[in-house]
Design a protein around this motif. Structure first.
Motif, PDB file in Angstrom:
ATOM      1  N   UNK A 173       0.329   7.195  58.655  1.00 23.12           N
ATOM      2  CA  UNK A 173       0.967   5.885  58.506  1.00 23.12           C
ATOM      3  C   UNK A 173       0.253   5.151  57.377  1.00 23.12           C
ATOM      4  N   UNK A 174       0.979   4.827  56.304  1.00 20.33           N
ATOM      5  CA  UNK A 174       0.274   4.255  55.154  1.00 20.33           C
ATOM      6  C   UNK A 174      -0.221   2.828  55.387  1.00 20.33           C
ATOM      7  N   UNK A 175       0.093   2.250  56.540  1.00 22.57           N
ATOM      8  CA  UNK A 175      -0.511   0.954  56.867  1.00 22.57           C
ATOM      9  C   UNK A 175      -1.903   1.145  57.491  1.00 22.57           C
ATOM     10  N   UNK A 176      -2.162   2.378  57.972  1.00 17.25           N
ATOM     11  CA  UNK A 176      -3.466   2.646  58.596  1.00 17.25           C
ATOM     12  C   UNK A 176      -4.419   3.354  57.645  1.00 17.25           C
ATOM     13  N   UNK A 177      -3.889   4.061  56.666  1.00 15.52           N
ATOM     14  CA  UNK A 177      -4.750   4.780  55.725  1.00 15.52           C
ATOM     15  C   UNK A 177      -3.942   5.802  54.959  1.00 15.52           C
ATOM     16  N   UNK A 178      -4.460   6.191  53.789  1.00  8.27           N
ATOM     17  CA  UNK A 178      -3.823   7.263  53.010  1.00  8.27           C
ATOM     18  C   UNK A 178      -4.904   8.278  52.647  1.00  8.27           C
ATOM     19  N   UNK A 179      -4.543   9.535  52.377  1.00  7.50           N
ATOM     20  CA  UNK A 179      -5.558  10.558  52.106  1.00  7.50           C
ATOM     21  C   UNK A 179      -6.443  10.177  50.918  1.00  7.50           C
ATOM     22  N   UNK A 180      -7.747  10.406  51.062  1.00  7.94           N
ATOM     23  CA  UNK A 180      -8.649  10.103  49.947  1.00  7.94           C
ATOM     24  C   UNK A 180      -8.782  11.343  49.054  1.00  7.94           C
ATOM     25  N   UNK A 181      -9.442  11.156  47.932  1.00  7.94           N
ATOM     26  CA  UNK A 181      -9.768  12.308  47.087  1.00  7.94           C
ATOM     27  C   UNK A 181      -8.812  12.571  45.950  1.00  7.94           C
ATOM     28  N   UNK A 182      -7.790  11.737  45.800  1.00  4.21           N
ATOM     29  CA  UNK A 182      -6.865  11.949  44.691  1.00  4.21           C
ATOM     30  C   UNK A 182      -7.369  11.291  43.412  1.00  4.21           C
ATOM     31  N   UNK A 183      -6.964  11.837  42.264  1.00  2.20           N
ATOM     32  CA  UNK A 183      -7.258  11.166  40.986  1.00  2.20           C
ATOM     33  C   UNK A 183      -6.144  10.184  40.651  1.00  2.20           C
ATOM     34  N   UNK A 184      -4.929  10.502  41.129  1.00  2.00           N
ATOM     35  CA  UNK A 184      -3.801   9.604  40.894  1.00  2.00           C
ATOM     36  C   UNK A 184      -3.014   9.465  42.193  1.00  2.00           C
TER      37      UNK A 184
END
Ligand SMILES: C[S@@+](CC[C@H](N)C(=O)[O-])C[C@H]1O[C@@H](n2cnc3c(N)ncnc32)[C@H](O)[C@@H]1O
Length: 336
Positions: free
Chosen positions: A226-237
């Motif tokens: 759920x993008x209100x709770x968090x999104x995956x980390x580690x991306x450059x973009x």
């Protein structure tokens, strides 16, 4: 004809505007354009091919001849014009998917548009009893149709993203990536890229099937949440394509803050949306703005509004590039 140009005639056409839209939906649903192909076909034969009533089909088509989608080279014989041909399934950038998105539940939601005007809240919730994405969770067939139509429009919107320089990016996270159409294209064209597709758990289950190319699938992780709770980390973009227009400013800022927290200081945020021109001229994005209000309580935004939103969520806007079909807004987290 007397009176055709007067205000009364003009206004009557506008008031009855949904008849044109519904006529387009109906002939599209019966695949009339596919049945015509490149030929001029007698209406009885066409009605037979499409499973339509002959007289009704002729009347529908004559309305759409006046709108420039068909022509009638001889009485009762119809052909598709270049405008109508944009609805063909295989036309590059086909608008057939847009008719899918405007018809059905979306059209029904518009029956309560006055509720949105009074309250600033989505009419969809009143008509269907719950917010649109929650309703889709309970109606998988409708959700699949929506996702397919969204993915079908990707081709139209993708250009500003594809044309961007991706050499500095290793991993791209597509936040609210739907059934993976955008990421599929992006990974296929940029072989060094790895992808993370992030969407609601029930959506990503479908998505796993949509990542068609085996090679692409190997470079793509699929994550539900759920993008209100968090999104995956580690991306450059981090890509947000047609996401933030679904939400009001407060909710959009909340999603942006989650992206901000997940990304590294040198990360890039890439927002793909229709930006409303500030000149007040008629523009499809203005219509889409109302559509977002009626469906979701969301909104389309002018460039100045995007910049304000990004600042409020801790981003610096780097640049905004406009193309005919969509605009790409690029930002980075503000240090500290
Ligand atoms: C308008 S679609 C855009 C899909 C895709 N980015 C595109 O451009 O075609 C919005 C997407 O947001 C997803 N979504 C809605 N609420 C969400 C949530 N709370 N968390 C994660 N994804 C969500 C929906 O499932 C849907 O796939």
């Amino acid at each position: 004809m007397p009176g055709t140009d007067d205000a009364n005639h003009l206004l009557r056409r506008k008031i009855m505007g949904y008849i044109v839209a519904q006529a387009i939906f109906a002939v599209t649903e019966l695949d009339v354009i596919e049945h015509l192909g490149d030929d001029a076909v007698e209406v009885g034969e066409l009605a037979h091919r499409a499973g339509a009533d002959r007289d009704a089909l002729q009347r529908f088509l004559r309305v759409l001849v006046a709108e420039g989608l068909f022509e009638e080279p001889a009485p009762g014989v119809f052909a598709v014009t270049s405008l109508g041909a944009l609805l063909r399934r295989d036309a590059p950038g086909s608008l057939r998917h847009l008719t899918t998105l405007m018809a059905g539940e979306a059209y029904q939601a518009w029956s309560m548009a006055t509720h949105s005007l009074r309250s600033g809240q989505p009419a969809f919730d009143v008509v269907f009893g719950k917010p649109m994405f929650e309703w889709f969770n309970d109606h998988p067939a409708a959700a699949a149709t929506f996702d397919t139509a969204q993915a079908g429009l990707v081709e139209l919107r993708l250009l500003p993203l594809l044309e961007r320089d991706w050499s500095e990016v290793g991993t791209v996270v597509d936040v609210g990536g739907g059934n993976g159409g955008l990421l599929n294209e992006l990974l296929a064209r940029h072989e060094h890229l790895r992808g993370v597709l992030f969407d609601q758990p029930q959506v990503v289950e479908e998505t796993k099937l949509a990542l068609t190319k085996e090679e692409t699938r190997q470079r793509c992780e699929v994550v539900g949440g759920d993008f209100f709770s968090g999104v995956p980390s580690g991306g450059d973009a981090y890509v947000l394509a047609q996401i933030l227009h679904d939400w009001n400013d407060e909710q959009a800022i909340a999603i942006l803050r989650q992206c901000n927290q997940a990304m590294p200081p040198q990360g890039r945020l890439l927002i793909l949306e229709q930006v409303i021109p500030e000149d007040g001229e008629p523009h499809p994005a203005r219509l889409l703005d109302l559509h977002m209000l009626v469906l979701l309580g969301g909104r389309e935004r002018e460039e100045s509004a995007w910049r304000r939103l990004l600042t409020a969520a801790g981003f610096e806007t780097l640049h905004v590039s406009h193309s005919a079909r969509s605009s790409l807004i690029e930002a980075r987290p503000v240090a500290g």
